[in-house]
Write an enzyme that holds these catalytic residues in place. Sequence first.
Site, PDB file in Angstrom:
ATOM      1  N   TYR A 136       0.902  -1.199  -0.069  1.00 51.40           N
ATOM      2  CA  TYR A 136      -0.155  -0.045   0.106  1.00 51.40           C
ATOM      3  C   TYR A 136       0.892   1.259  -0.003  1.00 51.40           C
ATOM      4  O   TYR A 136       1.881   1.352   0.701  1.00 51.40           O
ATOM      5  CB  TYR A 136      -1.002   0.017   1.181  1.00 51.40           C
ATOM      6  CG  TYR A 136      -1.808   1.362   1.341  1.00 51.40           C
ATOM      7  CD1 TYR A 136      -2.992   1.425   0.511  1.00 51.40           C
ATOM      8  CD2 TYR A 136      -1.469   2.074   2.371  1.00 51.40           C
ATOM      9  CE1 TYR A 136      -3.744   2.426   0.748  1.00 51.40           C
ATOM     10  CE2 TYR A 136      -2.426   3.339   2.569  1.00 51.40           C
ATOM     11  CZ  TYR A 136      -3.281   3.634   1.653  1.00 51.40           C
ATOM     12  OH  TYR A 136      -4.170   4.544   1.638  1.00 51.40           O
ATOM     13  N   ASP A 231       9.324   3.159  -0.420  1.00 50.01           N
ATOM     14  CA  ASP A 231       8.312   3.729   0.560  1.00 50.01           C
ATOM     15  C   ASP A 231       8.556   3.423   1.996  1.00 50.01           C
ATOM     16  O   ASP A 231       8.283   2.229   2.364  1.00 50.01           O
ATOM     17  CB  ASP A 231       6.960   3.162  -0.139  1.00 50.01           C
ATOM     18  CG  ASP A 231       5.775   4.036   0.840  1.00 50.01           C
ATOM     19  OD1 ASP A 231       6.015   4.567   1.649  1.00 50.01           O
ATOM     20  OD2 ASP A 231       4.598   3.761   0.326  1.00 50.01           O
ATOM     21  N   LYS A 259       4.241   9.161   8.708  1.00 49.38           N
ATOM     22  CA  LYS A 259       3.936   8.427   9.984  1.00 49.38           C
ATOM     23  C   LYS A 259       5.114   9.103  10.940  1.00 49.38           C
ATOM     24  O   LYS A 259       4.771  10.274  11.619  1.00 49.38           O
ATOM     25  CB  LYS A 259       3.898   7.330  10.008  1.00 49.38           C
ATOM     26  CG  LYS A 259       2.688   6.589   8.885  1.00 49.38           C
ATOM     27  CD  LYS A 259       2.468   5.336   8.979  1.00 49.38           C
ATOM     28  CE  LYS A 259       1.095   5.233   8.362  1.00 49.38           C
ATOM     29  NZ  LYS A 259       1.050   4.122   7.099  1.00 49.38           N
TER      30      LYS A 259
HETATM   31  C1  LIG Z   1       0.344   4.632   5.787  1.00 52.14           C
HETATM   32  C2  LIG Z   1       1.203   4.641   4.392  1.00 52.14           C
HETATM   33  C3  LIG Z   1       1.029   5.500   3.334  1.00 52.14           C
HETATM   34  C4  LIG Z   1      -0.024   6.354   3.082  1.00 52.14           C
HETATM   35  O1  LIG Z   1       0.399   7.464   4.169  1.00 52.14           O
HETATM   36  P1  LIG Z   1      -1.006   8.483   4.563  1.00 52.14           P
HETATM   37  O2  LIG Z   1      -0.302   9.445   5.406  1.00 52.14           O
HETATM   38  O3  LIG Z   1      -1.954   7.644   5.111  1.00 52.14           O
HETATM   39  O4  LIG Z   1      -1.483   9.189   3.355  1.00 52.14           O
HETATM   40  C5  LIG Z   1       2.048   5.102   2.264  1.00 52.14           C
HETATM   41  N1  LIG Z   1       3.074   4.193   2.354  1.00 52.14           N
HETATM   42  C6  LIG Z   1       3.039   3.341   3.293  1.00 52.14           C
HETATM   43  C7  LIG Z   1       3.945   2.366   3.215  1.00 52.14           C
HETATM   44  C8  LIG Z   1       2.148   3.368   4.447  1.00 52.14           C
HETATM   45  O5  LIG Z   1       2.160   2.438   5.313  1.00 52.14           O
END
Ligand SMILES: *Cc1c(COP(=O)(O)O)cnc(C)c1O
Length: 420
Positions: A136, A231, A259
Amino acid sequence: MFARAQRSIPAGVNSPVRAFRSVGGTPRFLVRGEGPYVFDADGKRYIDYVGSWGPAIAGHAHPDVVKAVQVTAVHGLSFGAPTEIEIELAETLIARLPSLELVRLVSSGTEATMSALRLARGYTGRAKIIKFEGCYHGHGDSLLVKAGSGALTFGQPSSAGVPPAVANETIVVPYNDVAAVEESFIANPDAIAAVIVEPVAGNMNLVLPATGFLEGLRTLCDRYGAVLIFDEVMTGFRVGPHGAQGRFGIKPDLTTLGKVIGGGMPVGAFGGRRDIMEEIAPLGPVYQAGTLSGNPVAVAAGLATLALTDAPGFHDALARRTRTLTEGLVAVAKRRGVAFSAQAIGGMFGLYFAELVPRSYADVMTCDTARFNRFFHAMLDAGIYFAPSAYEAGFVSAAHGEAQIRETLAAAERAFAAAS
Ligand SMILES: *Cc1c(COP(=O)(O)O)cnc(C)c1O
């Protein structure tokens, strides 16, 4: 509150997994957090293993973080002009991640990945991207194809509303399958702009990279002239002081963050190689902007949180605590005769109602979700708050101590009995 929320907000929530749809029951409305605990509107206390889905690495309402927010807010919430504190966060991120030469701040992980993709496409002049099944990367159009997290929880890994013309530019291959990536490069000569990957997959439950997987991606991106994007929105400063890239010793071209770097406030970032980042406006032709990007109050919370993770032995202690939890749960399940496995890396963990830890999306799909749901509710009743989905990783904070782990394992004795 849930009934009232549903009258004004779709499903009563502002992000799908919060609605408890896959586990059933009523989501808890939270009023307060303190260290390892959250408290709901009925006054019930929970040991929290969600941690706002990752950011709360120092525990809830850490005094240093709250103070930083208060002190900064007094001077104004946002200016839409540069501030010194943004430089401090950029310098901090660059110092921690050797692959970052330039970094730009945004307000969410989604924004970071969307921007990094556009940048990779602008830099290479190519349109296609490769992503992995069950990973994701936020809810940008190109990335909502066979995605993890809430998209997976609700059985719609590919979203309606994404035009086929966009989805067709996304090639999806199985996680940990380097050969499939190579085949995609061969089948699409000079067309692939980027490979984007969660270096530790944390949105289809937790799946670790197999030996050679990340190295293989690095080699293939170099050979075929594609941009390698890690990511690290979830893994950044969660699996170690230098992210997953430091832990596995692989240098991506671009990195996305979120995060933990906001410590609970909306901050994201994308950065990497100077020659690529110089394509961003106003230096280059790839447009990207944000009214609240680098917001001083949010950045202050992030800096204070990162400073806490600089304490000597911070990540070792966090990893040890997390391992105590997963090893303890495995031992309890074994005693109860429940088919269960678990693993941890740094301050994140995966729980699986299956004999073996999964190595791919297909493996994750074999886990017993009905059993997970019974376990989840038994734990929730006992005051232990795990993610309300079998497809999410869990998080331990520095505020979780031996006492909380012990309480969790005691509750698990009864919950595994209920789950079997
Ligand atoms: C949480 C997450 C996102 C998205 O971040 P948001 O702040 O919710 O938009 C993208 N990539 C990874 C790996 C994530 O865990």
